[in-house]
Scaffold this active site. Structure first.
Site, PDB file in Angstrom:
ATOM      1  CG  PHE A  27      -0.367   0.710   2.425  1.00 30.25           C
ATOM      2  CD1 PHE A  27       0.469  -0.038   3.344  1.00 30.25           C
ATOM      3  CD2 PHE A  27      -0.593   1.921   2.585  1.00 30.25           C
ATOM      4  CE1 PHE A  27       1.003   0.622   4.297  1.00 30.25           C
ATOM      5  CE2 PHE A  27      -0.059   2.726   4.052  1.00 30.25           C
ATOM      6  CZ  PHE A  27       0.676   1.911   4.705  1.00 30.25           C
ATOM      7  CE  LYS A  28       4.945   1.407   5.113  1.00 35.33           C
ATOM      8  NZ  LYS A  28       4.552   0.093   5.430  1.00 35.33           N
ATOM      9  CG  ASP A  29       3.924   0.653  -4.460  1.00 33.21           C
ATOM     10  OD1 ASP A  29       4.853   0.798  -4.381  1.00 33.21           O
ATOM     11  OD2 ASP A  29       3.388  -0.599  -4.842  1.00 33.21           O
TER      12      ASP A  29
END
Ligand SMILES: *Cc1c(COP(=O)(O)O)cnc(C)c1O
Length: 461
Positions: free
Chosen positions: A118-120
């Site tokens: 999710f850090k993308d």
């Protein structure tokens, strides 16, 4: 709307060696500085509001439309709408699936980006905003401490971005082989540093470098979850997902597996912007400092942090706790010392948190696959366990969404042990095996790290 950013430490008047930052900065300054001069975290004021009509108008639209709405509400004074649109279009070139598990319970899969985490979502916007706002001719040096997934997401997001160099610090013994590979082989303007220590050591090295006057000339900036530029994009998926699932106006429960609390903070802000969030569930792994705080009102950080299979959440003193405290009227500094207790009753009315053991995590992965044919990895399973424990206690019929924050294929050994097969690789990970690259190796001592930076960082483009 003219939004300014203040420091969470602004009220610490009588603390030794600390000069509270009483001023405010623009988004651009908050983005490029990373943290406030007093080592507090930047907070927006006022928080812009979203109209329910505008939220519901996102139904059926692509993810980029939600990003334009939310980011536009924060940034319309500081960046031209067309430039913002371009940045968003470039950043979000992957799907955002919402998977129904049963009844009104859903999984929001944030694992389809280039590093399958999710850090993308945050890193790809932040890199492009930094590139946009940077002074031409001036080099930016990004330092990132990662417990696994942040670093590769940030590194990939910045790869090839002109005028920006990135160094990523990770704890040698705490990241998986695949994560190591992802970090070590990004290449180009992005280098990994393998630290002999824990995630908290990496975080401390980075924090010390930021407050070291001798390094100021390098234009150091952070891409950790302490940067508000990381928080802003993490508001978007709560709004997007709500618009896709809700009829109109009803309440939603979000469950966010939590480590440094940046992801959950996105949900907290979404609620404050007007999204009808009934409860924010923030399950943690064995690092249970926050659930214990909610229960007892006493905050004790866990140092060193505890290892667990949901390793991107092995955080014993979450950076963004300072922001949560601030939003509820309290103050905690970066060392975890509480200066003012927040409104605990209000916090407990809106937030719940349980600690989930590795054994419970593993059982959840097996059970959810057996009962629903849904594949979770350890972080998402901590989330799902937290949601089920909430539903057990409250029998809440509300719309509920649990975030899956990484792709199950990132944990082939664990999932093979539990389910008897390794999940199929997403495209982004198929390429990984062919890549090569070596990290630098350093101890967790600051003097060595400082010497390294002075040798490797560049000042001008
Ligand atoms: C970083 C991370 C988390 C925790 O998010 P925070 O914003 O630090 O709370 C959860 N899952 C995965 C896979 C992560 O990489």
């Amino acid at each position: 709307m003219n939004i300014r950013y203040y420091s969470t430490n602004r009220n610490l008047d009588s603390v030794a060696d600390l000069v509270p930052f009483k001023g405010t900065v623009t988004f651009k300054e908050a983005l490029l500085q990373g943290q406030a001069p007093d080592e507090g975290l930047f907070m927006p004021f006022p928080v812009p509001a979203l109209a329910m009509d505008d939220i519901m108008a996102l139904k059926g639209l692509p993810y980029t439309a939600a990003a334009e709405l939310v980011a536009g509400a924060f940034l319309d004074e500081e960046i031209h709408t067309d430039i913002l649109k371009g940045i968003i279009a470039e950043a979000y070139n992957f799907p955002v699936p919402i998977e129904r598990v049963k009844d009104r319970l859903y999984i929001l899969r944030l694992d389809q980006g280039p590093t399958a985490s999710f850090k993308d979502f945050a890193a790809r916007i932040m890199a492009r905003l930094m590139s946009h706002f940077r002074r031409p001719g001036e080099r930016l040096n990004v330092l990132v401490a990662t417990s696994g997934d942040t670093g590769s997401a940030v590194g990939e997001a910045f790869k090839g971005v002109a005028g920006i160099d990135v160094h990523i610090l990770y704890p040698r013994e705490e990241v998986s082989d695949m994560q190591k590979k992802q970090l070590d082989t990004i290449g180009d303007n992005v280098r990994a540093i393998s630290i002999e220590g824990k995630f908290d050591d990496c975080q401390n090295l980075v924090k010390q470098a930021f407050s070291d006057p001798a390094l100021a000339k390098y234009n150091l900036t952070s891409a950790n979850s302490i940067n508000f530029g990381r928080i802003l994009p993490q508001i978007v998926y709560y709004v997007y997902c709500y618009a896709q699932l809700a009829v109109r106006g009803e309440e939603i429960v979000y469950c966010v597996p939590s480590g440094n609390f940046g992801d959950a903070l996105g949900c907290e802000f979404a609620g404050r912007m007007g999204l009808p969030v009934k409860k924010l569930l923030m399950p943690t792994n064995a690092n249970d400092e926050f659930p214990r705080f909610l229960k007892t009102g006493v905050y004790e950080k866990i140092s060193p942090s505890r290892a667990s299979i949901s390793n991107a959440m092995n955080v014993g003193n979450p950076s963004n706790l300072a922001r949560f405290f601030d939003l509820y009227g309290g103050t905690v500094d970066r060392t975890g010392k509480v200066h003012k207790i927040p409104d605990l009753d209000e916090m407990k009315r809106r937030i719940e948190s349980v600690s989930v053991s590795d054994q419970q995590t593993r059982e959840t992965i097996k059970k959810v696959y057996r009962d629903f044919h849904v594949i979770l990895e350890p972080h998402g399973a901590v989330g799902w366990y937290g949601l089920e424990s909430y539903l057990d206690r409250s029998a809440d019929p509300a719309l509920c969404v649990c975030l899956e924050t990484a792709h199950p294929a990132k944990f082939p050994g664990e999932l093979n042990d539990l389910l008897g097969f390794a999940p199929a690789l997403p495209n982004s990970m198929k390429e990984l095996a062919k890549r090569t690259g070596e990290p630098f190796f350093l101890s967790s001592g600051y003097p060595e790290f400082k010497r390294f930076l002075e040798r490797h960082l560049m000042i001008n483009e």
